[in-house]
Design a protein around this motif. Structure first.
Motif, PDB file in Angstrom:
ATOM      1  N   PHE A   1       0.824  -1.208  -0.059  1.00 44.29           N
ATOM      2  CA  PHE A   1      -0.135  -0.089  -0.057  1.00 44.29           C
ATOM      3  C   PHE A   1       0.852   1.118  -0.060  1.00 44.29           C
ATOM      4  O   PHE A   1       0.565   2.242  -0.776  1.00 44.29           O
ATOM      5  N   VAL A   2       1.943   1.225   0.735  1.00 39.46           N
ATOM      6  CA  VAL A   2       2.806   2.615   1.044  1.00 39.46           C
ATOM      7  C   VAL A   2       3.548   2.763  -0.287  1.00 39.46           C
ATOM      8  O   VAL A   2       3.547   4.016  -0.827  1.00 39.46           O
ATOM      9  N   ALA A   3       3.678   1.706  -1.150  1.00 38.22           N
ATOM     10  CA  ALA A   3       4.620   1.814  -2.522  1.00 38.22           C
ATOM     11  C   ALA A   3       3.424   2.397  -3.385  1.00 38.22           C
ATOM     12  O   ALA A   3       3.782   3.277  -3.999  1.00 38.22           O
TER      13      ALA A   3
ATOM     14  N   LEU B   1      -6.604  -5.588   1.178  1.00 33.99           N
ATOM     15  CA  LEU B   1      -6.211  -4.922   2.197  1.00 33.99           C
ATOM     16  C   LEU B   1      -7.383  -3.997   2.523  1.00 33.99           C
ATOM     17  O   LEU B   1      -8.112  -3.850   3.635  1.00 33.99           O
ATOM     18  N   GLU B   2      -7.946  -3.478   1.453  1.00 34.71           N
ATOM     19  CA  GLU B   2      -9.234  -2.648   1.618  1.00 34.71           C
ATOM     20  C   GLU B   2     -10.251  -3.388   1.953  1.00 34.71           C
ATOM     21  O   GLU B   2     -11.244  -2.817   2.878  1.00 34.71           O
TER      22      GLU B   2
ATOM     23  N   GLY C   1     -12.315  -2.657   5.169  1.00 32.55           N
ATOM     24  CA  GLY C   1     -13.774  -2.162   5.021  1.00 32.55           C
ATOM     25  C   GLY C   1     -13.881  -0.660   4.685  1.00 32.55           C
ATOM     26  O   GLY C   1     -14.607   0.085   4.826  1.00 32.55           O
ATOM     27  N   LEU C   2     -12.699  -0.156   3.868  1.00 30.27           N
ATOM     28  CA  LEU C   2     -12.960   1.109   3.364  1.00 30.27           C
ATOM     29  C   LEU C   2     -12.102   1.263   1.811  1.00 30.27           C
ATOM     30  O   LEU C   2     -11.054   0.351   2.018  1.00 30.27           O
ATOM     31  N   VAL C   3     -12.260   2.162   1.220  1.00 32.50           N
ATOM     32  CA  VAL C   3     -11.573   2.515  -0.185  1.00 32.50           C
ATOM     33  C   VAL C   3     -10.447   3.027   0.425  1.00 32.50           C
ATOM     34  O   VAL C   3     -10.334   4.289   0.912  1.00 32.50           O
ATOM     35  N   LEU C   4      -9.089   2.855   0.093  1.00 33.82           N
ATOM     36  CA  LEU C   4      -7.863   3.541   0.173  1.00 33.82           C
ATOM     37  C   LEU C   4      -7.434   4.252  -0.746  1.00 33.82           C
ATOM     38  O   LEU C   4      -6.930   5.536  -0.773  1.00 33.82           O
ATOM     39  N   LEU C   5      -7.720   3.838  -2.028  1.00 33.15           N
ATOM     40  CA  LEU C   5      -6.935   4.516  -3.457  1.00 33.15           C
ATOM     41  C   LEU C   5      -8.420   4.414  -4.311  1.00 33.15           C
ATOM     42  O   LEU C   5      -8.981   3.549  -4.693  1.00 33.15           O
TER      43      LEU C   5
ATOM     44  N   THR D   1      -7.489   8.260  -0.990  1.00 33.86           N
ATOM     45  CA  THR D   1      -9.041   8.788  -0.425  1.00 33.86           C
ATOM     46  C   THR D   1      -8.605   9.645   0.972  1.00 33.86           C
ATOM     47  O   THR D   1      -7.626   9.517   1.402  1.00 33.86           O
ATOM     48  N   PRO D   2      -9.632  10.137   1.615  1.00 38.57           N
ATOM     49  CA  PRO D   2      -9.188  10.726   2.840  1.00 38.57           C
ATOM     50  C   PRO D   2      -8.873   9.735   3.897  1.00 38.57           C
ATOM     51  O   PRO D   2      -7.571   9.800   4.663  1.00 38.57           O
ATOM     52  N   GLY D   3      -9.560   8.531   3.822  1.00 37.12           N
ATOM     53  CA  GLY D   3      -9.189   7.547   4.694  1.00 37.12           C
ATOM     54  C   GLY D   3      -7.775   7.064   4.308  1.00 37.12           C
ATOM     55  O   GLY D   3      -6.905   6.523   5.213  1.00 37.12           O
ATOM     56  N   GLY D   4      -7.480   6.882   2.917  1.00 38.56           N
ATOM     57  CA  GLY D   4      -6.125   6.268   2.517  1.00 38.56           C
ATOM     58  C   GLY D   4      -5.032   7.186   2.971  1.00 38.56           C
ATOM     59  O   GLY D   4      -4.010   6.737   3.418  1.00 38.56           O
ATOM     60  N   SER D   5      -5.285   8.505   2.961  1.00 43.46           N
ATOM     61  CA  SER D   5      -4.140   9.487   3.403  1.00 43.46           C
ATOM     62  C   SER D   5      -3.762   9.342   5.144  1.00 43.46           C
ATOM     63  O   SER D   5      -2.729   9.266   5.495  1.00 43.46           O
ATOM     64  N   ALA D   6      -4.975   8.863   6.045  1.00 39.76           N
ATOM     65  CA  ALA D   6      -4.773   8.798   7.236  1.00 39.76           C
ATOM     66  C   ALA D   6      -4.007   7.572   7.407  1.00 39.76           C
ATOM     67  O   ALA D   6      -3.181   7.386   8.282  1.00 39.76           O
ATOM     68  N   PHE D   7      -4.412   6.588   6.593  1.00 37.44           N
ATOM     69  CA  PHE D   7      -4.075   5.035   6.756  1.00 37.44           C
ATOM     70  C   PHE D   7      -2.522   5.425   6.402  1.00 37.44           C
ATOM     71  O   PHE D   7      -1.679   4.341   7.125  1.00 37.44           O
ATOM     72  N   LEU D   8      -2.138   6.037   5.571  1.00 37.53           N
ATOM     73  CA  LEU D   8      -0.691   5.875   4.853  1.00 37.53           C
ATOM     74  C   LEU D   8       0.078   6.473   5.915  1.00 37.53           C
ATOM     75  O   LEU D   8       1.457   5.748   6.212  1.00 37.53           O
ATOM     76  N   ALA D   9      -0.090   7.460   6.894  1.00 37.06           N
ATOM     77  CA  ALA D   9       0.611   7.904   7.929  1.00 37.06           C
ATOM     78  C   ALA D   9       1.067   6.779   8.767  1.00 37.06           C
ATOM     79  O   ALA D   9       2.106   6.386   9.466  1.00 37.06           O
TER      80      ALA D   9
END
Length: 303
Positions: A9-11, A39-40, A44-48, A58-66
């Motif tokens: 995911f990070v890559a 992973l998504e 249970g959410l869309v990350l990309l 996505t906003p959730g993806g940005s939070a998950f990335l950190a």
């Protein structure tokens, strides 16, 4: 969720391109897409959000990335630390010693070990040989510079570091102080000052056995619990003694050290450790000892 999901995911999040991320990770692009979808689904959410032309977080993806980055960094740091511990580069090490035979080489050896392993916490304890065995058995000490361990303790491993000659120590005013050598028969009528048996039983027993084999039982008039006190009492004219040659490191003023002829059995200096509690730091220290054993033997100079 597995660590590979986070890495994948990070890559993708950093590249914002599945093809480039797949090349970076050395995996096939379809496999990468499948892992991100898994992973998504687990979260249970869309990350990309992706289409044929672009990929964006996505906003959730940005939070998950950190958080994913922090988890990966923490895992990598933990792995690095575990590897350093396994190599003996970090941790703690406690060393027991007694001064007479070790003061010539041990300070330099400790300095060298500190330079090689600056993150290892060192503790040095001065203990007579008899007091080292209990702390080795209890695990309070990792390694000890001591005399031969008595039989009956197979859990304690030992290796010979070097051997010391047994010398006669006399006050410099003694009639035999100028002799090049002495034999034990000449000492039969002398008063003896010997280190208390409770502090070094093997040395005490060896001295008594040597005298008995020569035909006399030594007249022991004083048995202090410190070798420094033995040399003090001899210098004060309270008797003579038989000591390992390393005792010369403690005191020379007012004394004469004379070799025995024929020579008595040498006194061993052992390196001992508890096998079941062996640690990488202890193994690293012992390896340094073995690597520098020739230097240690050369640095130990007799009279």
């Amino acid at each position: 969720m597995e660590m590979r999901h986070l890495r994948y995911f990070v890559a993708v999040a950093e590249e914002l391109n599945f093809s480039r991320a797949a090349e970076r990770l050395l995996v096939a692009q379809p496999a990468l897409s499948t892992q991100i979808a898994q992973l998504e689904a687990e979260l249970g959410l869309v990350l990309l959000e992706r289409n044929r032309r672009s990929v964006r977080l996505t906003p959730g993806g940005s939070a998950f990335l950190a958080d994913a980055r922090r988890l990966l960094e923490g895992a990598e740091a933990a792995a690095r630390r575990a590897l350093r511990v396994a190599r003996g580069e970090v941790g703690s090490l406690s060393i027991a010693f007694f001064s007479a035979p070790t003061m010539i080489f041990l300070p330099e050896l400790v300095r060298h070990f500190r330079a090689l392993f600056p993150e290892v916490s060192l503790e040095l304890l001065e203990l007579t040989p008899e007091r080292q065995l209990p702390v080795l058995l209890s695990g309070q000490v990792d390694v000890g510079f001591t005399r031969a361990i008595p039989s009956g303790f197979p859990q304690v491993k030992s290796r010979l570091l070097f051997e010391e000659r047994l010398l006669v120590v006399l006050p410099e005013s003694h009639r035999w102080a100028g002799r090049a050598w002495l034999n034990l028969e000449q000492l039969a009528e002398e008063d003896f000052v010997l280190l208390e048996r409770a502090e070094a039983s093997s040395l005490y027993d060896q001295i008594i056995a040597n005298c008995l084999a020569t035909g006399f039982s030594p007249r022991v008039v004083n048995s202090p619990n410190l070798m420094a006190t033995v040399t003090f009492l001899v210098a004060a004219g309270q008797g003579i003694s038989l000591v390992p040659e390393g005792v010369q490191n403690l005191r020379r003023h007012g004394l004469r050290y004379v070799p025995l002829r024929p020579t008595a059995a040498p006194v061993p200096l052992m390196v001992s450790w508890l096998a079941q509690a062996d640690s990488p730091t202890c193994a690293s220290f012992r390896q340094l000892l073995w690597d520098r054993q020739d230097w240690i033997r050369r640095s130990f100079v007799g009279p």
